[in-house]
Design a protein around this motif. Structure first.
Motif, PDB file in Angstrom:
ATOM      1  N   ALA A   1      -6.528  14.994   1.753  1.00 20.30           N
ATOM      2  CA  ALA A   1      -6.590  14.970   0.279  1.00 20.30           C
ATOM      3  C   ALA A   1      -6.236  16.366  -0.245  1.00 20.30           C
ATOM      4  O   ALA A   1      -6.479  17.361   0.426  1.00 20.30           O
ATOM      5  CB  ALA A   1      -7.986  14.573  -0.187  1.00 20.30           C
ATOM      6  N   TRP A   2      -5.664  16.411  -1.452  1.00 20.91           N
ATOM      7  CA  TRP A   2      -5.410  17.716  -2.079  1.00 20.91           C
ATOM      8  C   TRP A   2      -6.735  18.390  -2.431  1.00 20.91           C
ATOM      9  O   TRP A   2      -6.843  19.602  -2.443  1.00 20.91           O
ATOM     10  CB  TRP A   2      -4.595  17.525  -3.369  1.00 20.91           C
ATOM     11  N   GLY A   3      -7.703  17.554  -2.772  1.00 18.03           N
ATOM     12  CA  GLY A   3      -9.006  18.106  -3.134  1.00 18.03           C
ATOM     13  C   GLY A   3      -9.967  16.978  -3.428  1.00 18.03           C
ATOM     14  O   GLY A   3      -9.550  15.821  -3.594  1.00 18.03           O
TER      15      GLY A   3
ATOM     16  N   GLN B   1      -0.215   8.739   1.477  1.00 18.86           N
ATOM     17  CA  GLN B   1      -1.277   8.855   2.497  1.00 18.86           C
ATOM     18  C   GLN B   1      -2.577   8.179   2.077  1.00 18.86           C
ATOM     19  O   GLN B   1      -3.578   8.244   2.802  1.00 18.86           O
ATOM     20  CB  GLN B   1      -1.548  10.332   2.761  1.00 18.86           C
ATOM     21  N   GLU B   2      -2.569   7.564   0.889  1.00 18.11           N
ATOM     22  CA  GLU B   2      -3.828   7.065   0.320  1.00 18.11           C
ATOM     23  C   GLU B   2      -4.609   6.160   1.270  1.00 18.11           C
ATOM     24  O   GLU B   2      -5.797   6.375   1.519  1.00 18.11           O
ATOM     25  CB  GLU B   2      -3.549   6.293  -0.965  1.00 18.11           C
ATOM     26  N   ALA B   3      -3.928   5.132   1.805  1.00 20.41           N
ATOM     27  CA  ALA B   3      -4.648   4.126   2.599  1.00 20.41           C
ATOM     28  C   ALA B   3      -5.252   4.761   3.858  1.00 20.41           C
ATOM     29  O   ALA B   3      -6.428   4.530   4.179  1.00 20.41           O
ATOM     30  CB  ALA B   3      -3.699   2.991   2.970  1.00 20.41           C
ATOM     31  N   ARG B   4      -4.450   5.584   4.538  1.00 18.29           N
ATOM     32  CA  ARG B   4      -4.952   6.209   5.768  1.00 18.29           C
ATOM     33  C   ARG B   4      -6.122   7.140   5.469  1.00 18.29           C
ATOM     34  O   ARG B   4      -7.167   7.070   6.110  1.00 18.29           O
ATOM     35  CB  ARG B   4      -3.832   6.993   6.467  1.00 18.29           C
ATOM     36  N   VAL B   5      -5.961   8.005   4.469  1.00 16.51           N
ATOM     37  CA  VAL B   5      -7.021   8.976   4.171  1.00 16.51           C
ATOM     38  C   VAL B   5      -8.308   8.240   3.768  1.00 16.51           C
ATOM     39  O   VAL B   5      -9.402   8.553   4.260  1.00 16.51           O
ATOM     40  CB  VAL B   5      -6.580   9.965   3.059  1.00 16.51           C
ATOM     41  N   ALA B   6      -8.178   7.230   2.912  1.00 14.08           N
ATOM     42  CA  ALA B   6      -9.380   6.502   2.461  1.00 14.08           C
ATOM     43  C   ALA B   6     -10.096   5.866   3.648  1.00 14.08           C
ATOM     44  O   ALA B   6     -11.326   5.909   3.751  1.00 14.08           O
ATOM     45  CB  ALA B   6      -8.997   5.449   1.429  1.00 14.08           C
ATOM     46  N   ALA B   7      -9.323   5.310   4.569  1.00 13.28           N
ATOM     47  CA  ALA B   7      -9.937   4.656   5.735  1.00 13.28           C
ATOM     48  C   ALA B   7     -10.625   5.691   6.624  1.00 13.28           C
ATOM     49  O   ALA B   7     -11.744   5.473   7.109  1.00 13.28           O
ATOM     50  CB  ALA B   7      -8.869   3.897   6.527  1.00 13.28           C
TER      51      ALA B   7
END
Ligand code: GLA
Length: 389
Positions: free
Chosen positions: A323-325, A345-351
């Protein structure tokens, strides 16, 4: 899993409980605060945006007052002339009383409420209810008032009538937000600027519920008042903490004992971060905005001491996974963490963030994304199609 929309739910609930369709249907969003935490009651700037989750009030005329919520399905008879009850209906009776003082009177009303906004997660569910109810009652009375006045009435209902020691951020953004924008609100002079926010914010709920009426928030408010008094005793002429210039901080910090020096440090540095964040938004510089969010979280953790282990784990994991922050949003001591994550990258980072949280706390956090949504508005009801503007 698709859920019935809160507009449909509130409208059907109204019909079931009161036997006809509502006259007015209003929805108000929750909010996340990008940055500018605990600055609103210190005369500083805040930078919140409205989220896509909303609370809906379906309203119709009646003799006497009654309200029902989809949460408990029980019809409550409201007594606006009695002391505020210890229940969510206090927000409604509070709004009725403030409106009466402004000359907006009704003999009674029927209200049905539904929401997809989590309660107690720092997303302003109570302010959404107060703002939606205020706007619905004004509509029912046949009046048209400004969004600023709706915010003011909802604030007074919560602050003066229910006795919640809140600042003005939540009601203001919920009444005035625009789709695709964050609102820079300078609480010191009332100035408001809509800033572009085209992307999405991720919300990770800690699952730790916190009510403003419990002690911590009030304690911090009082500590800020004491810090202001001490600073003035040392000769400063400021009337709010947020007016202290960053250059004055080192000297004042040397004079102030803890915890007041820490509270002062948070407020003064948060004011600077909020203005820097507004500039980053205008420049569409999300990496810089992300860094400011992280610095803000660090200050909440160390200086304002309003974070919790669940929030710290979510913030750390978000950044570690790309995440940026990220930062705790809202009052704190629980609630939700927001994160800015690059689109692809949303889906990967959230998971991955959710998984880190599960490993530490044995449960998955509720995690979802939202765009910047519109403030309070009239809705077309599913039954009867009675649209109000
Ligand atoms: C709560 C209050 C706001 C504000 C935040 C902290 O949400 O309702 O007025 O003080 O906490 O920034």
């Amino acid at each position: 899993m698709t859920q019935a929309s809160p507009v449909g739910q509130a409208t059907s609930l109204f019909q079931e409980q009161f036997g006809s369709g509502p006259t007015v249907v209003v929805s108000a969003p929750g909010r996340v605060n990008l940055i500018g935490e605990h600055t609103d009651y210190n005369g500083g700037p805040v930078l919140p945006l409205a989220i896509e989750r909303r609370t809906v009030v379906a309203a119709g005329h009646g003799e006497g007052w009654a309200a029902v919520s989809a949460i408990d399905g029980t019809v409550h008879l409201l007594e606006p002339d009695a002391p505020s009850p210890d229940s969510w209906t206090a927000y409604l009776t509070g709004a009725i009383r403030v409106l009466r003082r402004r000359g907006i009177t009704l003999r009674g009303a029927r209200l049905a409420i539904a929401s997809n906004l989590p309660v107690g997660m720092g997303l302003s569910s109570s302010a959404a209810l107060s703002v939606a109810a205020t706007r619905a009652l004004v509509g029912l009375a046949g009046n048209k008032v400004s969004a600023e006045l709706i915010a003011e009435v909802a604030y007074l209902a919560e602050h003066d009538e229910v006795g919640v020691p809140c600042g003005r951020m939540d009601q203001t953004v919920i009444a005035l937000a625009r789709t695709g924008s964050a609102l820079l609100f300078e609480t010191g002079n009332g100035a408001m600027t809509q800033l572009p926010f085209p992307g999405r914010v991720w919300v990770f709920e800690t699952g730790v519920s916190h009510q403003l009426t419990t002690g911590d928030y009030n304690t911090r408010r009082r500590e800020c008042q004491v810090a202001l008094r001490l600073v003035r005793d040392y000769g400063s002429l400021v009337t709010v903490l947020a007016a202290i210039a960053a250059e004055e901080l080192p000297e004042l910090e040397r004079m102030l004992p803890p915890p007041w020096k820490l509270r002062l440090r948070h407020v003064v540095t948060e004011v600077a971060r909020t203005h820097a964040a507004a500039r980053a938004l205008v420049a569409r510089d999300l990496p810089s905005l992300g860094r400011l969010l992280l610095e803000g979280h660090e200050s909440l953790r160390q200086n304002f001491q309003s974070s919790c282990a669940e929030a710290d784990v979510l913030v750390e994991a978000a950044v570690q996974h790309g995440a940026w922050g990220a930062r705790l949003t809202g009052a704190g001591w629980g609630g939700a963490v927001i994160a800015l994550i690059p689109d692809e990258q949303e889906a990967r980072v959230a998971a991955e963030v959710s998984d880190d949280f599960r490993q530490r706390f044995g449960r998955l956090p509720d995690a979802w994304a939202t765009k910047a949504a519109a403030g309070v508005r009239s809705e077309k009801s599913a039954i009867g199609d009675r649209r109000q503007s």
